[in-house]
Design an enzyme around this catalytic site. Structure first.
Site, PDB file in Angstrom:
ATOM      1  N   TYR A 111       0.842  -1.193   0.000  1.00 53.62           N
ATOM      2  CA  TYR A 111       0.000   0.000   0.000  1.00 53.62           C
ATOM      3  C   TYR A 111       0.883   1.250   0.000  1.00 53.62           C
ATOM      4  CZ  TYR A 111      -3.425   3.284   1.509  1.00 53.62           C
ATOM      5  OH  TYR A 111      -4.175   4.405   1.582  1.00 53.62           O
ATOM      6  N   LYS A 184      -6.836   0.259  -0.778  1.00 49.64           N
ATOM      7  CA  LYS A 184      -7.588   0.578   0.444  1.00 49.64           C
ATOM      8  C   LYS A 184      -8.366  -0.643   0.913  1.00 49.64           C
ATOM      9  CE  LYS A 184      -6.700   4.946   1.203  1.00 49.64           C
ATOM     10  NZ  LYS A 184      -6.448   5.686   2.431  1.00 49.64           N
TER      11      LYS A 184
END
Ligand SMILES: NC(=O)c1ccc[n+]([C@@H]2O[C@H](COP(=O)([O-])OP(=O)(O)OC[C@H]3O[C@@H](n4cnc5c(N)ncnc54)[C@H](O)[C@@H]3O)[C@@H](O)[C@H]2O)c1
Ligand SMILES: O=C(O)C[C@H](O)C(=O)O
Ligand SMILES: [Mn+2]
Length: 596
Positions: A111, A184
């Site tokens: 991420y 996400k």
């Protein structure tokens, strides 16, 4: 989502899946595939005999060791990112089990910050599509496209959508931005145990103003300038209507929208569906969690704070809205609380005379012009003039060009002597030595949060802040940073990244089947995160470690469920919030697969 028809029974570690898929359909479905871990009965029932080597290895551990070795062998973070996501496309349990085991190490690679690099290089590295692409060029097909995902009403708990106008701090990345929705969602599953097979990443392709993409022959999105106004709103309307119709129980998460659309969208739909904007509300809440602890450590009160924010966009204004409300809860009037906030953006300190050219959510924070009449103005340099790029700033550009000059951050800090300085400006190096030393000279424990992501955009590094404040600054950052040792004290740097908050908030909202996500639920989440940090040691992190995210998220989710019940927005029948959260959590373990 599973290939073919699937029935899932049991929860947590007692999950069982039965499927109509057979043979390669099973092995090529990352939600079903478990490689050598399929046992003899499963292989017979699912038509896998002969399609797998004969060894049966049900234990996840050797697979994890092998995957981790391969992961570590990749030369760069971007290669590691690509490797991890290909693993995800092959076997999602293994991917999430690997992240879970190496959460602190892998989260920044899977991420933020590496996801930023992956987005910049999306056309080069994507191999198979993930998620749903909706386009302004095909608004009448929005519902059909979402339906093509193949899920039914009860199959989906959560959709994350982006239009990618402001990805992290790196700007407009058009259809490449789908990776932020995907990323996400992975954090939701890794950090809070939201079932990764019950979510949809969505790309709302409204065009792009990124010239590089528009001229890239490999660009995957609509090759046209970004649309606005009615055309844009029609796409969002179509998406919300389709999502609500097809998946009436699902929560909608908005990510990385541009500053002119983000609040508008939220205000328009918030009252009628469970949704939140992560950059405004999630960031506001995680920052509040850090601030609750920082204010406590500074031995001051919320009534005494003077808050300066650099970068009054989506994140900056989301933060000050929540900070203002906190000061009001501590007894200040709304006006008095607002008067303790200063926003510095590209045109310098925002003041009343700029109001008609500012965004509606910035306007409450403008300072009266006469208050700052004798404050030093610095000439507006060419770079900054060029950067005054919002349509809303056209007038300000002319003003700056006319030599009016701007009231810059250094002047504001000198005059205001802030107790809290927040950076959400997307501009590295803005918290200079002079600025930090000025603040540290006036305030015993200056609270300084450079929150811009990814790492290279931080307004200052924690090492700089602690050096210039002689170890007194209370620091949290947006991206992960190393500990800093100053004069024998090791300062652990808490990550005020919404990733530490939104997964638990989302899990709580899903478990409660909340009809709305209220400010009070978000505040409850912020307090729950703050309470998980251990402030006892000198140099303690202001926020819990991301290594403990699963525990933090359970606690946050429980607090959110309780608040949803208290506020009458929980539609699920819940006796015991702790137990309700516990049994809802998904764990990356192989479950038995049988044939329908
Ligand atoms: N830590 C977190 O959880 C978190 C969450 C959201 C956003 N962010 C980060 O915050 C930054 C801003 O994100 P956003 O969504 O608010 O973007 P945004 O575009 O809505 O806001 C950025 C604002 O900064 C202003 N700005 C740009 N350069 C500036 C400068 N030199 N001086 C003063 N102001 C300047 C812009 O005009 C704009 O108002 C990004 O880097 C993003 O990664 C961090
Ligand atoms: O994505 C992140 O790391 C935090 C935040 O949502 C951002 O836009 O920077
Ligand atoms: Mn974001």
């Amino acid at each position: 989502m599973y290939s073919g028809l699937a029935k899932v029974t049991g929860r947590g570690t007692n999950r069982k899946v039965s499927t109509t898929a057979r043979g390669y359909e099973v092995l090529r479905d990352p939600a079903l595939n478990k490689g050598l871990a399929f046992v003899a009965e499963e292989r017979a029932a699912l038509g896998l005999e002969g399609l797998l080597p004969d060894a049966v290895v049900t234990d996840l551990e050797p697979q994890l060791d092998w995957a981790y070795r391969n992961y570590c062998a990749q030369p760069t973070d971007l290669d590691k990112h690509i490797y991890a996501w290909r693993l995800h496309d092959n076997n999602s349990v293994l991917f999430f089990a690997l992240i879970q085991r190496h959460l602190l190490e892998m989260l920044p690679v899977v991420y933020d910050p590496t996801v930023g690099e992956a987005i910049e290089n999306y056309s080069e590295i994507w191999t198979r599509p993930r998620g749903v692409f909706l386009s302004v060029d095909a608004i009448d097909t929005v519902e059909q496209r979402l339906a093509n995902f193949g899920a039914s009403a009860d199959d989906i708990d959560l959709l994350v959508a982006t239009d990618a106008e402001e990805i992290l701090g790196i700007g407009d990345w058009g259809a490449n931005g789908v990776d932020i929705s995907i990323g996400k969602l992975a954090v939701y599953s890794a950090a809070a145990g939201i079932d990764p097979h019950r979510v949809i990443p969505v790309m709302l392709d409204a065009g792009t103003n990124n010239e590089k993409l528009l001229h890239d022959p490999l660009y995957t999105g609509a090759r046209r300038a970004r649309v606005s106004n009615k055309e844009y709103d029609a796409l969002i309307d179509a998406y919300v209507a389709a999502a609500r119709k097809l998946f009436p129980n699902a929560m909608l998460h908005w990510e990385d929208f541009g500053s002119t659309n983000c609040r508008r969208i939220l205000d328009r739909y918030r009252g009628s569906a469970p949704m939140f904007n992560d950059d405004m509300q999630g960031t506001g809440a995680i920052t509040m969690a850090g601030l609750f602890n920082a204010v406590e450590l500074s031995r001051t009160t919320w009534r005494d704070q003077r808050i300066v924010v650099l970068g009054g966009g989506t994140a900056g204004c989301g933060i000050v809205d929540q900070a203002r409300d906190e000061m009001v809860r501590h007894g200040l009037s709304a006006d008095d609380a607002t008067a303790r906030i200063w926003i510095v953006d590209l045109p310098g300190l925002l003041t009343t005379s700029m109001s008609d050219r500012l965004l509606d959510y910035q306007r409450p924070y403008v300072r009266p012009d006469d208050e700052v009449a004798d404050w030093t103005r610095t000439p507006c340099d060419e770079n900054r003039k060029a950067a005054l790029r919002w349509p809303a700033m056209a007038g300000l550009r002319a003003e700056a060009a006319n030599g009016g000059g701007i009231i810059d951050l250094a002047t504001v800090v000198e005059r205001v002597k802030p107790t809290i300085l927040i950076g959400t400006s997307t501009t590295p190096g803005m918290f200079t030595e002079d600025i930090v030393r000025t603040m540290a000279a006036a305030v015993e424990r200056p609270i300084i949060f450079p929150l811009s992501n990814p790492t290279h955009l931080a307004e200052a590094t924690p090492k700089q802040l602690l050096t210039w404040s002689d170890g007194n600054a209370l620091v949290a950052t947006g991206s992960p940073f190393e500990d800093v040792t100053h004069k024998g004290v090791t300062h652990r740097i808490g990550q005020a990244n919404n990733a530490a908050l939104y997964p638990g908030l989302g899990l709580g909202a899903i478990v409660a089947r909340a009809s709305k996500i209220t400010d009070e639920m978000i505040l409850a989440a912020a307090h729950a995160v703050a309470d998980e940090a251990n402030l006892a040691e000198p140099g303690a992190s202001l926020l819990p470690s991301n290594g403990a995210l699963r525990t933090t998220s359970s606690v946050v989710a429980t607090a959110v469920v309780r608040m949803a019940i208290e506020q009458g927005v929980a539609t699920a029948d819940i006796d015991d919030p702790i137990e309700a959260v516990r049994i809802s959590e998904w764990w990356p373990v192989y479950c038995p697969v049988s044939a329908i």
